[in-house]
Enzyme design. Structure first.
Site, PDB file in Angstrom:
ATOM      1  N   SER A 190      82.678  21.791 -63.739  1.00  0.00           N
ATOM      2  CA  SER A 190      83.224  21.356 -65.022  1.00  0.00           C
ATOM      3  C   SER A 190      84.331  20.324 -64.857  1.00  0.00           C
ATOM      4  O   SER A 190      84.465  19.416 -65.688  1.00  0.00           O
ATOM      5  CB  SER A 190      83.740  22.569 -65.798  1.00  0.00           C
ATOM      6  OG  SER A 190      84.781  23.212 -65.089  1.00  0.00           O
ATOM      7  N   ASP A 225      89.242  27.002 -63.453  1.00  0.00           N
ATOM      8  CA  ASP A 225      89.177  26.836 -62.003  1.00  0.00           C
ATOM      9  C   ASP A 225      88.745  25.416 -61.643  1.00  0.00           C
ATOM     10  O   ASP A 225      88.105  24.719 -62.433  1.00  0.00           O
ATOM     11  CB  ASP A 225      88.187  27.825 -61.390  1.00  0.00           C
ATOM     12  CG  ASP A 225      88.596  29.269 -61.635  1.00  0.00           C
ATOM     13  OD1 ASP A 225      89.731  29.490 -62.097  1.00  0.00           O
ATOM     14  OD2 ASP A 225      87.773  30.164 -61.376  1.00  0.00           O
ATOM     15  N   ASP A 257      86.456  23.554 -58.857  1.00  0.00           N
ATOM     16  CA  ASP A 257      85.477  23.680 -57.774  1.00  0.00           C
ATOM     17  C   ASP A 257      85.591  22.438 -56.904  1.00  0.00           C
ATOM     18  O   ASP A 257      85.475  21.302 -57.387  1.00  0.00           O
ATOM     19  CB  ASP A 257      84.060  23.793 -58.339  1.00  0.00           C
ATOM     20  CG  ASP A 257      83.879  25.053 -59.163  1.00  0.00           C
ATOM     21  OD1 ASP A 257      84.323  26.114 -58.706  1.00  0.00           O
ATOM     22  OD2 ASP A 257      83.307  24.968 -60.265  1.00  0.00           O
ATOM     23  N   ASP A 305      88.447  26.911 -55.863  1.00  0.00           N
ATOM     24  CA  ASP A 305      87.378  27.432 -55.010  1.00  0.00           C
ATOM     25  C   ASP A 305      86.923  26.293 -54.111  1.00  0.00           C
ATOM     26  O   ASP A 305      86.408  25.283 -54.591  1.00  0.00           O
ATOM     27  CB  ASP A 305      86.208  27.939 -55.855  1.00  0.00           C
ATOM     28  CG  ASP A 305      86.607  29.109 -56.735  1.00  0.00           C
ATOM     29  OD1 ASP A 305      87.524  29.847 -56.342  1.00  0.00           O
ATOM     30  OD2 ASP A 305      86.016  29.276 -57.811  1.00  0.00           O
ATOM     31  N   LYS A 331      79.297  24.613 -74.598  1.00  0.00           N
ATOM     32  CA  LYS A 331      79.839  25.632 -73.697  1.00  0.00           C
ATOM     33  C   LYS A 331      80.735  26.611 -74.450  1.00  0.00           C
ATOM     34  O   LYS A 331      80.688  27.827 -74.202  1.00  0.00           O
ATOM     35  CB  LYS A 331      80.613  24.970 -72.557  1.00  0.00           C
ATOM     36  CG  LYS A 331      79.736  24.251 -71.542  1.00  0.00           C
ATOM     37  CD  LYS A 331      80.547  23.637 -70.426  1.00  0.00           C
ATOM     38  CE  LYS A 331      81.245  24.681 -69.594  1.00  0.00           C
ATOM     39  NZ  LYS A 331      81.924  24.099 -68.413  1.00  0.00           N
ATOM     40  N   TYR A 359      77.016  33.070 -71.749  1.00  0.00           N
ATOM     41  CA  TYR A 359      77.467  32.142 -70.703  1.00  0.00           C
ATOM     42  C   TYR A 359      77.757  32.950 -69.444  1.00  0.00           C
ATOM     43  O   TYR A 359      78.846  33.467 -69.258  1.00  0.00           O
ATOM     44  CB  TYR A 359      78.719  31.399 -71.164  1.00  0.00           C
ATOM     45  CG  TYR A 359      79.165  30.257 -70.254  1.00  0.00           C
ATOM     46  CD1 TYR A 359      78.896  28.944 -70.583  1.00  0.00           C
ATOM     47  CD2 TYR A 359      79.855  30.506 -69.081  1.00  0.00           C
ATOM     48  CE1 TYR A 359      79.307  27.893 -69.778  1.00  0.00           C
ATOM     49  CE2 TYR A 359      80.261  29.473 -68.253  1.00  0.00           C
ATOM     50  CZ  TYR A 359      79.994  28.167 -68.611  1.00  0.00           C
ATOM     51  OH  TYR A 359      80.393  27.143 -67.786  1.00  0.00           O
TER      52      TYR A 359
END
Length: 743
Positions: free
Chosen positions: A101, A112, A114, A169, A230, A239
């Protein structure tokens, strides 16, 4: 003049770049009213925190810059320690890429990040999880640093960095090149050459994200539409890739496909067209953003013409980057049913909005999950410490889709709908453990024709799931004292024992308004599902699971009568899951613990051990019977399902649905004694024939798993089926759930 302007617009539309595998549905440009609706959509989303302000965005950039510098320093130190020439060390490089995202530009406040760490060929994966892990530990602004194996089936470093309150992450990949430049393009397929599968998986997130952005006609309109979709999916409880719904990348590809079909439309129009397209989509036809490309790298790709397991995917959405994969292999019959219903409801609501009869807030109303069903299963995971609870909940949640698959294969269950939201458990009911989480599954039972009542035993479905979780925890050395799973059947009127009144009352209040404003078509579909449901006036489930400590070499007693609600479990033994038993389960008998050490009388009526490892939802290898749909069977109708997947999962017969149970029990017990006496002197075929005679001459269908399953299913889906349920001193909860439904 107007004619010249129209001709100019027509020429520009004809010269417009073509996106996707088909031509656009419409090239119409937005009108003034479309921009007004788009602004109203933005205003409706703002209270939910979907937009970050400039200061927060800058903080993220600073954090990623610092992390990128740490990676370059670490790779330089590693290069020196491996005696590389100073000229190489000075230019070896290293880089942090983002995906998900954040890379798409649709992340929310506190979301978060990524990220991917790309290193040159001389840096090993072990270096990343050892020396770089230690380097991060000594950084002042980093906390909660840990290694997880649950994200994308790959090892991940998870930590919180300073300046931002969100988690990062970080996955790792090394390329087969000597240096990593700052302008490295990961979209080049040649970068995958000579890489192991873990590095390819790590790179896939960035490659897919970048490819999606290259395949949409207007990035800003795409981002705004994706934010709206979303948010809608999260609000409606659909979701979650882990639980069998859609994850972020899948929603992004659906929105991208909508943008390809309507390249000039405004965001408000695209949201409406999104629901229009996918409420009428003929699943399981795949969603593709571009034609799959051939490559000489010989990596496994999604191709139902070549891979038989790909033919059983229910809702395929194919990633655009090589190697193409289905991002929705977790989708089950139930989750697809729920999502298709939500698409249709979204279409009805957006129709009203664009007609001026409603506003965007109605689209974002939460569902009435706790008023929607008559029956629920409460799944509880508990642990004694916060750290253990965090790990345990992650594992249990990742396997809930296995439980959904087990329930779907029950012949009496039409739908098993899991609510992705977890709730804190009541500590008074779990005095030994202070950290408790609960999930709720709504159940619709199928109407049985010509039967006043039916006895349903969910014990086998539940215990097969719990054994899978315990086995996985044991395989990765996670299982610790105090980690427990419990499953309980409750009726809607009993939910107040598990949830606070404000949650149930709030949902009930919203559900009343939803019912009054829903479209007639949606109500008729909901009614059609509910009409197949049996009312539960007699319920033999006590609502409380039975706790049985593990005992050493304790023989299991004979199976209790049907009405019994509690059952002691024996010590789990190392019986492998592939070992088939000769006699099918007799109706009306309780199902023994999978993998338990039992005497011959009980073992003879156990379900085949081959069923203890359930097939993965969406990759089921049980043969399908492509017969026409029979409404009397109670299967919910899905729009556009081909004959290949009409009967997606073979229904398993568990419970007595006819009278004469006591007579059957006497016949079976008589047969069991004969079977035990002559067990060693008969062939398998003789035993099967005896079992058929004992239950009245009818053989019950037993799902079998093809011996080639291990070759077709990658190890990322389920643990090794030969692994035993852990036979240690840790207390294991076993559940007996039986209920009687009346018409």
């Amino acid at each position: 003049m107007k004619e010249m302007s129209a001709n100019t617009m027509l020429d520009s539309q004809q010269k417009q770049k073509h996106y996707g595998i088909t031509s656009p549905i419409s090239l119409a440009c937005p009108k003034e009213i479309d921009h007004i609706y788009t602004q109203k959509l933005i205003d409706a989303m703002k209270p939910f925190g979907v937009f970050e302000d400039e200061e927060e965005l800058n903080h993220r950039l600073v954090v990623l810059g610092k992390l990128n510098n740490l990676v370059k320093e670490w790779i330089s130190d590693i290069s020196e320690s491996k005696n590389l020439p100073p000229s190489v060390v000075a230019t070896v490089g290293g880089k942090i890429f983002t995906f998900g995202s954040y890379r798409l530009g649709v992340h929310t406040k506190g979301a978060d990040i990524d990220a991917l760490c790309v290193a040159p060929r001389h840096v090993e994966r072990s270096d990343f999880f050892q020396s770089f892990f230690e380097k991060l530990k000594h950084q002042d602004g980093i906390r909660n640093l840990r290694v997880s194996i649950f994200l994308a089936f790959n090892c991940v470093l998870m930590f919180f960095f300073f300046l931002v309150s969100s988690k990062i992450d970080l996955v790792f990949a090394r390329l087969a090149i000597q240096t990593i430049s700052d302008n490295l393009d990961l979209r080049d397929d040649s970068r995958l050459r000579s890489l192991d599968i873990r590095c390819i998986r790590s790179l896939n997130g960035c490659r897919v994200t970048d490819e999606i952005l290259h395949l949409v006609p207007n990035k800003e309109t795409f981002r705004l539409t994706l934010r709206a979709v979303k948010l809608w999916a999260k609000r409606r409880g659909i979701y979650s890739n882990m639980l069998g719904f859609l994850g972020g990348v899948s929603w992004a590809m659906l929105v991208a496909r909508t943008c390809q079909l309507y390249p000039n439309a405004a965001a408000s129009t695209l949201v409406h067209k999104f629901f229009l397209v996918f409420s009428k989509w003929e699943w399981p036809n795949p969603v593709l953003l571009k034609q799959p490309e051939e490559s000489n790298l010989n990596l496994p790709v999604w191709d139902p013409r070549v891979n038989p397991s790909d033919r059983y995917h229910l809702m395929p959405i194919i990633t655009p980057a090589y190697p193409q994969q289905n991002s929705t292999y977790n989708v089950s019959t139930s989750t697809r049913t729920v999502m298709v219903e939500e698409f249709k409801q979204g279409l009805a609501v957006t129709d009203e909005i664009l007609q001026g009869k409603s506003d965007w807030s109605k689209l974002l109303e939460p569902p009435n999950f706790f008023q929607k069903y008559r029956h629920y299963i409460v799944l509880t995971a508990s642990a004694s410490t916060e750290e253990n609870h965090l790990e345990w909940v992650g594992l249990v949640e990742s396997k809930i889709r296995v439980l959904v698959g087990n329930l779907e294969r029950n012949e009496f269950i039409t739908l098993a709908h899991v609510n992705p939201q977890s709730f804190p458990g009541n500590k008074e009911h779990h005095k030994d453990n202070n950290f408790v989480s609960m999930w709720f599954l709504g159940i619709i039972f199928r109407r049985v024709e010509n039967a006043e009542s039916v006895n349903i035993d969910l014990t086998y479905d539940i215990q097969s799931f719990t054994d899978t979780v315990y086995r996985q925890a044991n395989n990765i050395n996670m299982l610790k004292d105090g980690m427990k799973i419990e499953a309980t059947h409750v009726k809607k009127k009993q939910l107040h024992h598990y949830l606070p009144a404000e949650i149930l009352q709030k949902k009930k209040k919203q559900s009343l308004s939803d019912v009054s404003r829903s479209s007639g078509g949606l109500q008729s579909k909901r009614s059609s599902l509910d009409s197949k449901c049996l009312d539960s006036s007699r319920d033999t489930d006590s609502g409380t699971p039975f706790n049985s400590p593990v005992s050493a070499n304790k023989p299991k007693p004979e199976s209790p009568p049907v009405g019994e609600t509690e059952r002691n479990s024996a010590e789990p033994a190392t019986v492998t899951a592939e070992k088939p038993l000769s006699v099918p389960p007799a109706q009306g008998l309780s199902i023994p613990v999978i993998g338990a050490k039992v005497d011959s009388t009980v073992k003879a009526v156990s379900p085949p051990a081959v069923c203890t490892i359930p097939t993965v939802v969406g990759r089921n290898v049980i043969p399908r019977i492509t017969t026409p749909h029979n409404p009397a069977q109670g299967q919910p109708h899905l729009n556009g399902i081909s004959n290949l997947t009409k009967n997606v999962t073979a229904k398993r017969s568990h419970s007595p649905s006819i009278d004469g149970t006591s007579k059957r029990l006497k016949d079976i017990e008589k047969f069991i004694r004969l079977e035990s006496a002559f067990k060693d002197s008969r062939t398998t075929e003789d035993r099967k024939r005896k079992s058929m005679d004992a239950v009245g001459g009818e053989s019950m269908p037993i799902p079998t798993i093809d011996t080639s399953r291990k070759k077709r299913l990658p190890s990322k889906e389920l643990p090794d089926s030969s692994s035993p349920v852990p036979a240690n001193n840790i207390r294991v909860i076993k559940n007996s759930i039986r209920l009687t439904l009346n018409r």
